[in-house]
Design a protein around this motif. Structure first.
Motif, mmCIF file in Angstrom:
data_model
loop_
_atom_site.group_PDB
_atom_site.id
_atom_site.type_symbol
_atom_site.label_atom_id
_atom_site.label_comp_id
_atom_site.label_asym_id
_atom_site.label_seq_id
_atom_site.Cartn_x
_atom_site.Cartn_y
_atom_site.Cartn_z
ATOM 1 N N ALA A 114 8.128 7.113 5.424
ATOM 2 C CA ALA A 114 8.483 7.465 6.838
ATOM 3 C C ALA A 114 8.051 8.047 7.239
ATOM 4 O O ALA A 114 7.811 7.684 9.138
ATOM 5 C CB ALA A 114 9.512 8.909 6.485
ATOM 6 N N THR A 115 6.906 7.893 7.250
ATOM 7 C CA THR A 115 5.654 8.198 8.194
ATOM 8 C C THR A 115 4.951 7.072 8.488
ATOM 9 O O THR A 115 5.461 6.068 7.759
ATOM 10 C CB THR A 115 4.236 8.867 7.155
ATOM 11 N N HIS A 116 4.906 7.501 10.385
ATOM 12 C CA HIS A 116 4.144 6.121 10.983
ATOM 13 C C HIS A 116 2.545 5.326 10.115
ATOM 14 O O HIS A 116 2.414 4.741 11.041
ATOM 15 C CB HIS A 116 4.215 6.511 12.274
ATOM 16 N N SER A 117 2.350 6.642 10.191
ATOM 17 C CA SER A 117 0.169 6.415 9.585
ATOM 18 C C SER A 117 0.326 6.234 7.944
ATOM 19 O O SER A 117 0.018 7.279 7.421
ATOM 20 C CB SER A 117 -0.629 7.200 10.485
ATOM 21 N N LEU A 118 -1.006 4.774 7.931
ATOM 22 C CA LEU A 118 -1.440 5.486 6.226
ATOM 23 C C LEU A 118 -2.227 6.024 6.295
ATOM 24 O O LEU A 118 -2.137 6.423 5.151
ATOM 25 C CB LEU A 118 -1.810 3.928 6.343
ATOM 26 N N ARG A 119 -2.898 6.195 6.803
ATOM 27 C CA ARG A 119 -3.810 7.604 7.732
ATOM 28 C C ARG A 119 -3.681 8.569 7.104
ATOM 29 O O ARG A 119 -4.141 9.495 6.315
ATOM 30 C CB ARG A 119 -4.377 7.890 8.644
ATOM 31 N N ARG A 120 -2.133 8.998 7.512
ATOM 32 C CA ARG A 120 -1.824 10.852 6.763
ATOM 33 C C ARG A 120 -1.307 10.438 5.418
ATOM 34 O O ARG A 120 -1.558 11.782 5.052
ATOM 35 C CB ARG A 120 -0.675 10.596 8.333
ATOM 36 N N VAL A 121 -1.056 9.247 5.057
ATOM 37 C CA VAL A 121 -0.041 9.416 3.715
ATOM 38 C C VAL A 121 -1.684 9.435 2.625
ATOM 39 O O VAL A 121 -2.104 10.154 1.888
ATOM 40 C CB VAL A 121 0.288 8.197 3.008
ATOM 41 N N ALA A 122 -2.947 9.353 3.369
ATOM 42 C CA ALA A 122 -4.391 9.037 2.133
ATOM 43 C C ALA A 122 -4.814 10.565 2.676
ATOM 44 O O ALA A 122 -5.317 11.145 1.617
ATOM 45 C CB ALA A 122 -5.089 8.190 2.846
ATOM 46 N N ALA A 123 -4.513 11.141 3.545
ATOM 47 C CA ALA A 123 -4.683 12.515 4.199
ATOM 48 C C ALA A 123 -4.454 13.369 2.992
ATOM 49 O O ALA A 123 -4.955 14.322 2.864
ATOM 50 C CB ALA A 123 -5.012 13.047 5.332
ATOM 51 N N SER A 124 -2.724 13.715 2.722
ATOM 52 C CA SER A 124 -2.432 14.295 1.822
ATOM 53 C C SER A 124 -2.200 13.889 0.701
ATOM 54 O O SER A 124 -2.169 15.099 -0.342
ATOM 55 C CB SER A 124 -0.740 13.751 2.132
ATOM 56 N N LEU A 125 -3.322 12.856 0.141
ATOM 57 C CA LEU A 125 -3.859 12.814 -1.441
ATOM 58 C C LEU A 125 -4.824 13.203 -1.441
ATOM 59 O O LEU A 125 -5.000 14.348 -3.030
ATOM 60 C CB LEU A 125 -4.463 11.115 -1.778
ATOM 61 N N LEU A 126 -5.536 14.254 -0.373
ATOM 62 C CA LEU A 126 -6.272 15.432 -0.012
ATOM 63 C C LEU A 126 -6.106 17.078 -1.072
ATOM 64 O O LEU A 126 -6.684 17.782 -1.195
ATOM 65 C CB LEU A 126 -6.883 15.873 0.534
ATOM 66 N N ILE A 127 -4.972 17.131 -1.192
ATOM 67 C CA ILE A 127 -4.370 18.252 -1.989
ATOM 68 C C ILE A 127 -4.388 18.181 -3.379
ATOM 69 O O ILE A 127 -4.265 19.473 -4.383
ATOM 70 C CB ILE A 127 -2.961 18.394 -0.929
ATOM 71 N N ILE A 128 -4.102 17.575 -3.711
ATOM 72 C CA ILE A 128 -4.583 16.590 -5.017
ATOM 73 C C ILE A 128 -5.847 17.585 -5.675
ATOM 74 O O ILE A 128 -5.218 18.523 -7.140
ATOM 75 C CB ILE A 128 -4.570 15.600 -5.632
ATOM 76 N N PRO A 129 -7.437 17.688 -5.519
ATOM 77 C CA PRO A 129 -7.605 18.574 -6.409
ATOM 78 C C PRO A 129 -7.693 19.868 -6.249
ATOM 79 O O PRO A 129 -7.886 20.599 -7.330
ATOM 80 C CB PRO A 129 -9.341 17.870 -5.112
ATOM 81 N N PRO A 130 -7.299 20.617 -5.050
ATOM 82 C CA PRO A 130 -7.353 21.819 -4.919
ATOM 83 C C PRO A 130 -5.910 22.730 -5.804
ATOM 84 O O PRO A 130 -5.889 23.749 -7.011
ATOM 85 C CB PRO A 130 -6.929 22.651 -3.357
ATOM 86 N N LEU A 131 -5.086 21.719 -6.060
ATOM 87 C CA LEU A 131 -3.821 21.751 -7.322
ATOM 88 C C LEU A 131 -4.368 21.700 -8.471
ATOM 89 O O LEU A 131 -3.878 22.509 -9.308
ATOM 90 C CB LEU A 131 -2.360 20.839 -6.694
ATOM 91 N N ALA A 132 -5.345 20.596 -8.481
ATOM 92 C CA ALA A 132 -5.789 20.407 -9.783
ATOM 93 C C ALA A 132 -6.311 21.598 -10.474
ATOM 94 O O ALA A 132 -6.613 21.551 -11.781
ATOM 95 C CB ALA A 132 -6.344 18.614 -10.012
ATOM 96 N N SER B 89 1.084 -1.193 -0.369
ATOM 97 C CA SER B 89 -0.270 -0.059 -0.075
ATOM 98 C C SER B 89 0.955 1.430 -0.450
ATOM 99 O O SER B 89 0.758 2.521 -0.460
ATOM 100 C CB SER B 89 -0.964 -0.160 1.607
ATOM 101 N N ARG B 90 1.801 1.327 0.445
ATOM 102 C CA ARG B 90 2.533 2.055 0.495
ATOM 103 C C ARG B 90 3.799 2.634 -0.742
ATOM 104 O O ARG B 90 3.739 3.470 -1.098
ATOM 105 C CB ARG B 90 3.593 2.673 1.907
ATOM 106 N N THR B 91 3.845 1.194 -1.320
ATOM 107 C CA THR B 91 4.589 1.713 -2.666
ATOM 108 C C THR B 91 3.397 1.938 -3.417
ATOM 109 O O THR B 91 4.022 3.226 -4.486
ATOM 110 C CB THR B 91 5.137 0.104 -2.813
ATOM 111 N N LEU B 92 2.433 1.808 -4.035
ATOM 112 C CA LEU B 92 1.274 1.887 -4.110
ATOM 113 C C LEU B 92 0.897 3.577 -4.161
ATOM 114 O O LEU B 92 0.605 4.595 -5.432
ATOM 115 C CB LEU B 92 0.068 1.192 -4.548
ATOM 116 N N ALA B 93 0.809 4.433 -2.869
ATOM 117 C CA ALA B 93 0.933 5.301 -2.756
ATOM 118 C C ALA B 93 1.647 6.249 -3.221
ATOM 119 O O ALA B 93 1.414 7.838 -3.823
ATOM 120 C CB ALA B 93 0.395 5.622 -0.948
ATOM 121 N N ALA B 94 2.847 6.183 -3.292
ATOM 122 C CA ALA B 94 4.004 6.487 -3.069
ATOM 123 C C ALA B 94 4.369 6.999 -4.723
ATOM 124 O O ALA B 94 4.489 8.026 -5.188
ATOM 125 C CB ALA B 94 5.901 5.765 -2.739
ATOM 126 N N ILE B 95 4.234 5.589 -5.245
ATOM 127 C CA ILE B 95 4.064 5.631 -6.769
ATOM 128 C C ILE B 95 3.228 6.123 -8.069
ATOM 129 O O ILE B 95 2.990 7.275 -8.596
ATOM 130 C CB ILE B 95 4.788 3.942 -7.857
#
Length: 96
Positions: A65-83, A13-19
């Motif tokens: 590097a982050t401990h929480s996968l929830r934090r990774v998922a939450a960081s993906l919420l920046i995509i719509p405003p940037l788009a 899951s981290r590899t997919l989130a990273a790529i």
């Protein structure tokens, strides 16, 4: 299935989130940065493209590097405003 039977799931899951997530974040960030830089169109695109390599690398490192996968998922919420910032003129052109 038991959680112990899938020990590779966090790495997958981290590899997919990273790529995939890193590519999406970098793509939208590059478009937004090129739109917001107060330079000529060519220069803004060049600078944004050069910065995109650093953003992609930093996102990949941060995902692992982050401990929480929830934090990774939450960081993906920046995509719509940037788009929205990066692709707003093209969206208006297609709608109007």
């Amino acid at each position: 299935m038991k959680k112990a039977s899938l020990p590779y799931w966090p790495v997958v899951s981290r590899t997919l989130a990273a790529i995939v997530g890193g590519y999406a974040v970098t793509y939208c960030f590059t478009a937004a940065l090129a739109r917001l830089l107060p330079l000529d169109r060519f220069d803004a695109t060049l600078v944004a493209s050069l910065v995109s390599f650093i953003i992609y690398l930093a996102f990949i490192l941060w995902v692992f590097a982050t401990h929480s996968l929830r934090r990774v998922a939450a960081s993906l919420l920046i995509i719509p405003p940037l788009a929205l910032i990066g692709f707003w003129p093209q969206l208006l052109e297609r709608l109007g």
